[in-house]
Design a protein around this motif. Sequence first.
Motif, PDB file in Angstrom:
ATOM      1  N   ASP A  25      86.547 109.769   0.723  1.00 24.29           N
ATOM      2  CA  ASP A  25      87.165 110.530   1.808  1.00 24.29           C
ATOM      3  C   ASP A  25      88.692 110.403   1.785  1.00 24.29           C
ATOM      4  OD1 ASP A  25      84.827 111.600   2.909  1.00 24.29           O
ATOM      5  OD2 ASP A  25      84.431 109.758   4.026  1.00 24.29           O
ATOM      6  N   THR A  26      89.249 110.378   0.584  1.00 27.04           N
ATOM      7  CA  THR A  26      90.697 110.275   0.435  1.00 27.04           C
ATOM      8  C   THR A  26      91.350 111.549   0.956  1.00 27.04           C
ATOM      9  OG1 THR A  26      90.416 108.884  -1.514  1.00 27.04           O
ATOM     10  CG2 THR A  26      92.566 109.916  -1.225  1.00 27.04           C
ATOM     11  N   PRO A  27      92.248 111.404   1.922  1.00 30.45           N
ATOM     12  CA  PRO A  27      92.900 112.605   2.461  1.00 30.45           C
ATOM     13  C   PRO A  27      93.793 113.261   1.409  1.00 30.45           C
ATOM     14  CG  PRO A  27      93.859 110.605   3.406  1.00 30.45           C
ATOM     15  CD  PRO A  27      92.722 110.174   2.554  1.00 30.45           C
ATOM     16  N   GLY A  28      93.872 114.576   1.494  1.00 30.63           N
ATOM     17  CA  GLY A  28      94.758 115.309   0.600  1.00 30.63           C
ATOM     18  C   GLY A  28      94.203 115.530  -0.792  1.00 30.63           C
ATOM     19  N   MET A  29      92.879 115.370  -0.945  1.00 34.07           N
ATOM     20  CA  MET A  29      92.253 115.544  -2.254  1.00 34.07           C
ATOM     21  C   MET A  29      90.997 116.389  -2.081  1.00 34.07           C
ATOM     22  SD  MET A  29      90.420 112.661  -4.592  1.00 34.07           S
ATOM     23  CE  MET A  29      89.076 112.571  -3.431  1.00 34.07           C
ATOM     24  N   GLU A  30      90.816 117.358  -2.974  1.00 31.64           N
ATOM     25  CA  GLU A  30      89.629 118.207  -2.918  1.00 31.64           C
ATOM     26  C   GLU A  30      89.088 118.421  -4.322  1.00 31.64           C
ATOM     27  OE1 GLU A  30      88.656 122.831  -1.869  1.00 31.64           O
ATOM     28  OE2 GLU A  30      90.103 121.779  -0.611  1.00 31.64           O
ATOM     29  N   ILE A  31      87.786 118.268  -4.493  1.00 32.96           N
ATOM     30  CA  ILE A  31      87.141 118.577  -5.779  1.00 32.96           C
ATOM     31  C   ILE A  31      86.863 120.079  -5.755  1.00 32.96           C
ATOM     32  CG2 ILE A  31      85.264 118.057  -7.372  1.00 32.96           C
ATOM     33  CD1 ILE A  31      86.875 115.569  -6.608  1.00 32.96           C
ATOM     34  N   SER A  32      87.610 120.827  -6.552  1.00 32.83           N
ATOM     35  CA  SER A  32      87.490 122.281  -6.521  1.00 32.83           C
ATOM     36  C   SER A  32      86.469 122.827  -7.509  1.00 32.83           C
ATOM     37  CB  SER A  32      88.849 122.933  -6.752  1.00 32.83           C
ATOM     38  OG  SER A  32      89.412 122.498  -7.965  1.00 32.83           O
TER      39      SER A  32
END
Length: 123
Positions: A25-32
């Motif tokens: 749940d690291t903020p500012g990171m998304e697996i696209s």
Amino acid sequence: MAIQIAIVGLGRVGGRFLELLLDSDTPGMEISAVSEQGDTDGRKLAQARGIPVESVEEILARGDQVDVVYDLTGQAEVRQRLREGMQRGGNRHTVVAPEVMAHLTWSLLTHEAPPDVHANMGY
């Protein structure tokens, strides 16, 4: 704006890496997007979480909409395809992170060493 991440290779290490990133749940990171040809647990996890499973070429076509591609295949040919594809597409934004960077990220998230699966983790 979230850092857009793609993972190529969801075998034993790549699948667990995906799980760690999702659980962090690291903020500012998304697996696209992810790429995996086999029917692995990592691929199933990505599908269950609604993460697009794409070919390497489809990930490359995303261009600079992907910030980091973690290459966890252990195959020099795949790294070469990624580099050449980005060069052909004029993508000077996306970083291809080899396994050694995934190992660093893994260690920072878990405070433990990842499994040593692939002998050569060079760039």
